[in-house]
Design an enzyme around this catalytic site. Structure first.
Site, PDB file in Angstrom:
ATOM      1  N   ASP A 183       0.847  -1.197   0.000  1.00  0.00           N
ATOM      2  CA  ASP A 183       0.000   0.000   0.000  1.00  0.00           C
ATOM      3  C   ASP A 183       0.881   1.246   0.000  1.00  0.00           C
ATOM      4  OD1 ASP A 183      -3.275   0.124   0.925  1.00  0.00           O
ATOM      5  OD2 ASP A 183      -2.150   2.004   0.924  1.00  0.00           O
ATOM      6  N   VAL A 202       1.572   2.254  -6.892  1.00  0.00           N
ATOM      7  CA  VAL A 202       1.350   1.467  -8.107  1.00  0.00           C
ATOM      8  C   VAL A 202       1.577   2.290  -9.368  1.00  0.00           C
ATOM      9  CG1 VAL A 202      -0.240  -0.167  -7.007  1.00  0.00           C
ATOM     10  CG2 VAL A 202      -1.153   1.928  -8.100  1.00  0.00           C
ATOM     11  N   ASN A 220      -5.228  -4.618  -6.957  1.00  0.00           N
ATOM     12  CA  ASN A 220      -6.410  -4.160  -6.215  1.00  0.00           C
ATOM     13  C   ASN A 220      -6.454  -2.655  -5.994  1.00  0.00           C
ATOM     14  OD1 ASN A 220      -8.737  -4.593  -4.151  1.00  0.00           O
ATOM     15  ND2 ASN A 220      -7.163  -3.512  -2.988  1.00  0.00           N
ATOM     16  N   SER A 279     -15.048  -3.460 -11.527  1.00  0.00           N
ATOM     17  CA  SER A 279     -16.202  -2.886 -10.827  1.00  0.00           C
ATOM     18  C   SER A 279     -17.461  -3.025 -11.659  1.00  0.00           C
ATOM     19  CB  SER A 279     -15.947  -1.391 -10.556  1.00  0.00           C
ATOM     20  OG  SER A 279     -17.144  -0.722 -10.149  1.00  0.00           O
ATOM     21  N   TYR A 314     -14.188   7.844 -13.192  1.00  0.00           N
ATOM     22  CA  TYR A 314     -13.917   6.566 -12.526  1.00  0.00           C
ATOM     23  C   TYR A 314     -14.389   5.403 -13.391  1.00  0.00           C
ATOM     24  CZ  TYR A 314     -14.299   2.797  -9.097  1.00  0.00           C
ATOM     25  OH  TYR A 314     -14.205   1.600  -8.437  1.00  0.00           O
ATOM     26  N   GLY A 321     -19.780  -4.534  -6.408  1.00  0.00           N
ATOM     27  CA  GLY A 321     -20.883  -3.586  -6.550  1.00  0.00           C
ATOM     28  C   GLY A 321     -20.688  -2.391  -5.650  1.00  0.00           C
TER      29      GLY A 321
HETATM   30  N1  LIG Z   1     -15.753  -0.281  -2.339  1.00  0.00           N
HETATM   31  C1  LIG Z   1     -16.495  -0.550  -3.411  1.00  0.00           C
HETATM   32  O1  LIG Z   1     -17.748  -0.463  -3.383  1.00  0.00           O
HETATM   33  C2  LIG Z   1     -15.845  -0.963  -4.709  1.00  0.00           C
HETATM   34  C3  LIG Z   1     -16.682  -1.389  -5.754  1.00  0.00           C
HETATM   35  C4  LIG Z   1     -16.108  -1.806  -6.966  1.00  0.00           C
HETATM   36  C5  LIG Z   1     -14.727  -1.775  -7.130  1.00  0.00           C
HETATM   37  N2  LIG Z   1     -13.940  -1.358  -6.098  1.00  0.00           N
HETATM   38  C6  LIG Z   1     -12.492  -1.354  -6.355  1.00  0.00           C
HETATM   39  O2  LIG Z   1     -11.855  -2.225  -5.419  1.00  0.00           O
HETATM   40  C7  LIG Z   1     -10.528  -1.721  -5.112  1.00  0.00           C
HETATM   41  C8  LIG Z   1     -10.397  -1.511  -3.614  1.00  0.00           C
HETATM   42  O3  LIG Z   1     -11.413  -0.586  -3.239  1.00  0.00           O
HETATM   43  P1  LIG Z   1     -11.694  -0.225  -1.694  1.00  0.00           P
HETATM   44  O4  LIG Z   1     -13.155   0.048  -1.601  1.00  0.00           O
HETATM   45  O5  LIG Z   1     -11.057  -1.217  -0.804  1.00  0.00           O
HETATM   46  O6  LIG Z   1     -10.899   1.171  -1.602  1.00  0.00           O
HETATM   47  P2  LIG Z   1     -10.125   1.817  -0.354  1.00  0.00           P
HETATM   48  O7  LIG Z   1      -9.904   3.252  -0.742  1.00  0.00           O
HETATM   49  O8  LIG Z   1     -10.831   1.508   0.905  1.00  0.00           O
HETATM   50  O9  LIG Z   1      -8.736   1.025  -0.372  1.00  0.00           O
HETATM   51  C9  LIG Z   1      -7.859   1.222  -1.471  1.00  0.00           C
HETATM   52  C10 LIG Z   1      -6.438   1.092  -0.968  1.00  0.00           C
HETATM   53  O10 LIG Z   1      -5.559   1.390  -2.058  1.00  0.00           O
HETATM   54  C11 LIG Z   1      -4.513   2.214  -1.584  1.00  0.00           C
HETATM   55  N3  LIG Z   1      -3.959   3.029  -2.679  1.00  0.00           N
HETATM   56  C12 LIG Z   1      -4.523   4.093  -3.287  1.00  0.00           C
HETATM   57  N4  LIG Z   1      -3.704   4.592  -4.221  1.00  0.00           N
HETATM   58  C13 LIG Z   1      -2.570   3.835  -4.203  1.00  0.00           C
HETATM   59  C14 LIG Z   1      -1.351   3.859  -4.924  1.00  0.00           C
HETATM   60  N5  LIG Z   1      -1.106   4.806  -5.854  1.00  0.00           N
HETATM   61  N6  LIG Z   1      -0.423   2.920  -4.658  1.00  0.00           N
HETATM   62  C15 LIG Z   1      -0.654   1.972  -3.712  1.00  0.00           C
HETATM   63  N7  LIG Z   1      -1.793   1.897  -2.974  1.00  0.00           N
HETATM   64  C16 LIG Z   1      -2.730   2.825  -3.228  1.00  0.00           C
HETATM   65  C17 LIG Z   1      -5.143   3.074  -0.501  1.00  0.00           C
HETATM   66  O11 LIG Z   1      -4.175   3.583   0.407  1.00  0.00           O
HETATM   67  C18 LIG Z   1      -6.117   2.098   0.155  1.00  0.00           C
HETATM   68  O12 LIG Z   1      -5.541   1.433   1.258  1.00  0.00           O
HETATM   69  C19 LIG Z   1     -10.376  -0.426  -5.928  1.00  0.00           C
HETATM   70  O13 LIG Z   1      -9.710  -0.711  -7.144  1.00  0.00           O
HETATM   71  C20 LIG Z   1     -11.839  -0.012  -6.215  1.00  0.00           C
HETATM   72  O14 LIG Z   1     -11.946   0.762  -7.399  1.00  0.00           O
HETATM   73  C21 LIG Z   1     -14.444  -0.947  -4.894  1.00  0.00           C
HETATM   74  C1  LIG Z   2     -16.852   2.210  -6.180  1.00  0.00           C
HETATM   75  C2  LIG Z   2     -17.389   1.350  -7.261  1.00  0.00           C
HETATM   76  O1  LIG Z   2     -16.667   0.838  -8.083  1.00  0.00           O
HETATM   77  C3  LIG Z   2     -18.855   1.171  -7.355  1.00  0.00           C
HETATM   78  C4  LIG Z   2     -19.488   2.303  -8.106  1.00  0.00           C
HETATM   79  O2  LIG Z   2     -19.420   1.072  -6.046  1.00  0.00           O
END
Ligand SMILES: NC(=O)c1ccc[n+]([C@@H]2O[C@H](COP(=O)([O-])OP(=O)(O)OC[C@H]3O[C@@H](n4cnc5c(N)ncnc54)[C@H](O)[C@@H]3O)[C@@H](O)[C@H]2O)c1
Ligand SMILES: CC(=O)[C@H](C)O
Length: 257
Positions: free
Chosen positions: A34, A61, A87, A140, A153, A184
């Site tokens: 991270d 990343v 991720n 997503s 996004y 989702g």
């Molecule tokens: N939460 C949702 O509803 C949801 C839905 C669909 C997809 N996603 C995807 O799942 C993944 C994780 O989402 P989440 O909800 O856990 O998000 P989050 O923001 O809670 O966690 C993301 C993590 O990535 C880290 N991060 C951000 N930029 C970074 C970088 N440049 N280098 C290294 N680490 C970095 C952050 O510090 C954080 O710990 C993301 O790709 C997000 O787009 C989330």
């Molecule tokens: C954050 C994400 O990818 C969906 C829209 O919940």
């Protein structure tokens, strides 16, 4: 028997941490990663206290050298990289007219360039190992449906879906599968920020965006990290060996593609 090794970017918290906990329970050696060093250290200690084999690597990343270092640290610690999970990601919520050049570059650098650099670093190591591998990308519902206020996004996640298709085709000859999970709406820090942005831009009440997005989920509840981890556990296992190039929805029944 030597443990398989899983690397999960952005795993200090949220879905990435949930995935790391599940794969550790599945028997993988875990490489946490991270940009948030402080939270990463806390999570590393949590997994170590559970008796798991884990290291943590701080990195960004967006930087190819950091992704190469991440893979090198994984190999130094555990001898290989078997599963690499791209991720890490960031959200972006704003009216179309307010997307700036800097914001566009930031979102695409993390969400798209980060997947590219992670895939390049992981594939290079897997080719050297010549034992195949699995690359799994965070996609997503936003890669299947595009939403108001989330245009940037959604575009970035559509790009991840495309990369998943193309890299699966290019890496198949090395016995490397590439797939993506498409969550989702899950209760993480990301959705806290999304909800706050709808308050800021649309004047909505706190939780109005959350409730709007989650009210019609067919299974009757919002997503939690473990729901996503269950799909990733399958994709990280040999049970998914005949699946590649797929962007698989796990959204409780929101998008039907
Ligand atoms: N939460 C949702 O509803 C949801 C839905 C669909 C997809 N996603 C995807 O799942 C993944 C994780 O989402 P989440 O909800 O856990 O998000 P989050 O923001 O809670 O966690 C993301 C993590 O990535 C880290 N991060 C951000 N930029 C970074 C970088 N440049 N280098 C290294 N680490 C970095 C952050 O510090 C954080 O710990 C993301 O790709 C997000 O787009 C989330
Ligand atoms: C954050 C994400 O990818 C969906 C829209 O919940």
């Amino acid at each position: 028997m030597t443990k398989k090794v899983a690397v999960i970017t952005g795993s200090a918290g949220g879905l990435g941490k949930g995935i790391a906990l599940r794969l550790a329970a599945d028997g993988f050696a875990i490489v946490l990663h991270d940009i948030n060093k402080e939270l990463l250290s806390i999570t590393e200690n949590e997994l170590k206290e559970k008796g798991y084999d884990v290291i943590a690597v701080t990195g960004d990343v967006r930087k190819k050298a950091d992704q190469e270092n991440l893979v090198a640290q994984a190999v130094a610690a555990f001898g290989a990289v078997d599963v690499f999970i791209n991720n890490a990601g960031v959200e972006s919520v704003e009216p179309l007219e307010q997307i700036t050049d800097d914001k566009f570059n930031f979102v695409f650098d993390v969400n798209v360039k980060g997947v590219l650099f992670g895939t390049q670093a992981a594939a290079a190591q897997m080719k050297t190992q010549a034992t195949g591998g699995k690359i799994i990308n965070a996609c997503s519902i936003a890669a299947h449906e595009s939403y108001e206020m989330l245009s940037l996004y959604c575009a970035s996640k559509h790009a991840v879906r495309s990369f998943t298709h193309s890299s699966a085709k290019e890496l198949a000859k090395y016995n490397i599968t590439v797939n993506a999970y498409c969550p989702g709406v899950a209760a993480t820090a990301m959705w806290d920020r999304i909800d706050e942005a709808f308050v800021k831009y649309n004047g909505w009440e706190p939780k109005q965006a959350w409730n709007t997005f989650t009210k019609d989920i067919l299974v009757g509840r919002p997503q939690v990290a473990d729901d996503v981890a269950k799909l990733v556990s399958f994709l990280a296992s040999s049970d998914s060996d005949y699946i590649t190039g797929q962007t698989i929805l796990t959204d409780g029944g929101m998008v039907f593609r």
